[in-house]
Design an enzyme around this catalytic site. Structure first.
Site, mmCIF file in Angstrom:
data_model
loop_
_atom_site.group_PDB
_atom_site.id
_atom_site.type_symbol
_atom_site.label_atom_id
_atom_site.label_comp_id
_atom_site.label_asym_id
_atom_site.label_seq_id
_atom_site.Cartn_x
_atom_site.Cartn_y
_atom_site.Cartn_z
ATOM 1 N N ARG A 13 0.825 -1.219 0.000
ATOM 2 C CA ARG A 13 0.000 0.000 0.000
ATOM 3 C C ARG A 13 0.861 1.273 0.000
ATOM 4 O O ARG A 13 0.402 2.357 -0.362
ATOM 5 C CB ARG A 13 -0.924 -0.033 1.231
ATOM 6 C CG ARG A 13 -2.073 0.982 1.219
ATOM 7 C CD ARG A 13 -3.017 0.709 2.378
ATOM 8 N NE ARG A 13 -4.158 1.594 2.480
ATOM 9 C CZ ARG A 13 -4.426 2.365 3.535
ATOM 10 N NH1 ARG A 13 -3.611 2.378 4.571
ATOM 11 N NH2 ARG A 13 -5.508 3.121 3.563
ATOM 12 N N ILE A 37 -7.864 7.213 0.090
ATOM 13 C CA ILE A 37 -7.612 5.805 -0.197
ATOM 14 C C ILE A 37 -8.367 5.057 0.896
ATOM 15 O O ILE A 37 -8.296 5.426 2.073
ATOM 16 C CB ILE A 37 -6.099 5.476 -0.196
ATOM 17 C CG1 ILE A 37 -5.862 3.975 -0.411
ATOM 18 C CG2 ILE A 37 -5.390 5.939 1.066
ATOM 19 C CD1 ILE A 37 -4.371 3.612 -0.627
ATOM 20 N N SER A 38 -9.118 4.023 0.504
ATOM 21 C CA SER A 38 -9.980 3.346 1.473
ATOM 22 C C SER A 38 -9.170 2.555 2.487
ATOM 23 O O SER A 38 -7.990 2.235 2.274
ATOM 24 C CB SER A 38 -10.937 2.399 0.741
ATOM 25 O OG SER A 38 -11.596 3.094 -0.279
ATOM 26 N N GLN A 39 -9.859 2.208 3.587
ATOM 27 C CA GLN A 39 -9.273 1.389 4.655
ATOM 28 C C GLN A 39 -8.959 0.002 4.081
ATOM 29 O O GLN A 39 -9.816 -0.585 3.409
ATOM 30 C CB GLN A 39 -10.347 1.294 5.725
ATOM 31 C CG GLN A 39 -9.959 0.711 7.006
ATOM 32 C CD GLN A 39 -11.123 0.811 7.999
ATOM 33 O OE1 GLN A 39 -12.075 1.561 7.799
ATOM 34 N NE2 GLN A 39 -11.019 0.041 9.053
ATOM 35 N N PRO A 40 -7.757 -0.550 4.318
ATOM 36 C CA PRO A 40 -7.418 -1.854 3.720
ATOM 37 C C PRO A 40 -8.431 -2.961 4.015
ATOM 38 O O PRO A 40 -8.752 -3.755 3.138
ATOM 39 C CB PRO A 40 -6.057 -2.182 4.338
ATOM 40 C CG PRO A 40 -5.485 -0.866 4.719
ATOM 41 C CD PRO A 40 -6.624 0.037 5.051
#
Ligand code: SAM
Length: 219
Positions: free
Chosen positions: A39, A65-68
């Site tokens: 990431r 950027i979204s949460q993994p």
């Protein structure tokens, strides 16, 4: 290599994968894809040091950027197979598309911000991810010239699943989309298209930036 906290890369990766498992990401294929795509390169500047934490982070153009764990759970819900052609609406940093590229035959990803698409293309090139095509456009209308798609993932919140996207989904296909008012908690919905119509199920509550009309000011 160790970072400022004395944690090695291998330990950091183990912590990252452990956090995903503890949030319900159980499929080995998805965990492998998340392990393969670092990431770090998708986050620049001040927040780069937090790339391995399970939280959304700011990127350019006022986006996130979204949460993994949310990326992993949405990918799991999409049930991507190696023959699939996938459309992602909301390229953002490119991280979700990169994960999908490890699981699908071909990924088309579209964003209304030209700058985000250019930066994502650059990372895809650097990582040698040759099965992703990133396009500038309003993804609410999908990508009719490449339709139909086996799977569609929308990574911005819509008031309802967009009609053009439902129309561009194959029979037997799956779409995952956050639905609800943009300033509230939204419901992550999975839509399955069958020969008899559309089946909906609600997966969990999420919080996404809104799906907006038209192109961004930079585009
Ligand atoms: N999937 C991204 C990632 O992996 O970094 C995160 C996406 S971010 C939460 C949402 C993105 O949706 C933003 O980049 C925003 O510009 C984009 N977006 C919003 N409305 C859109 C639209 N109508 N068409 C295409 N992209 C849109």
């Amino acid at each position: 290599m160790t970072d400022d906290d004395g944690i090695t890369d291998a330990e950091r990766k183990m912590q990252f994968l452990y956090a995903l498992r503890s949030k319900g990401v159980t499929e080995t294929r998805i965990l492998n894809a998340m392990e393969q795509i670092d990431r770090g390169p998708f986050i620049r500047g001040l927040f780069a040091a937090r790339a391995y934490e399970d939280m959304p982070l700011p990127i350019a153009c006022g986006q996130t950027i979204s949460q993994p764990s949310v990326v992993a759970l949405m990918t799991q819900a999409l049930d991507v197979s190696a023959r699939d052609k996938v459309l992602e609406v909301g390229t953002g940093s490119g991280y979700q598309a990169a994960i999908l590229s490890k699981l699908a035959r071909r990924v088309y990803t579209i964003d209304r911000h030209r700058r985000l698409v250019h930066e994502a293309r650059h990372i895809f090139d650097e990582l040698g991810l040759t099965n992703i095509t990133a396009i500038v456009g309003d993804g609410s209308f999908g990508l009719p010239e490449q339709a139909p798609f086996d799977k569609i993932i929308v990574t911005a919140a819509a008031e309802d699943p967009p009609g053009p996207l439902l129309a561009q989904l194959k029979v037997g296909g799956i779409m995952v989309v956050p639905v609800g008012q943009s300033d509230a908690v939204q419901s992550l919905i999975r839509v399955r298209k069958t020969a008899n119509g559309l089946d909906y199920d609600e997966l969990r509550k999420v919080r996404f930036v809104p799906l907006l009309e038209g192109l961004g000011k930079d585009s």
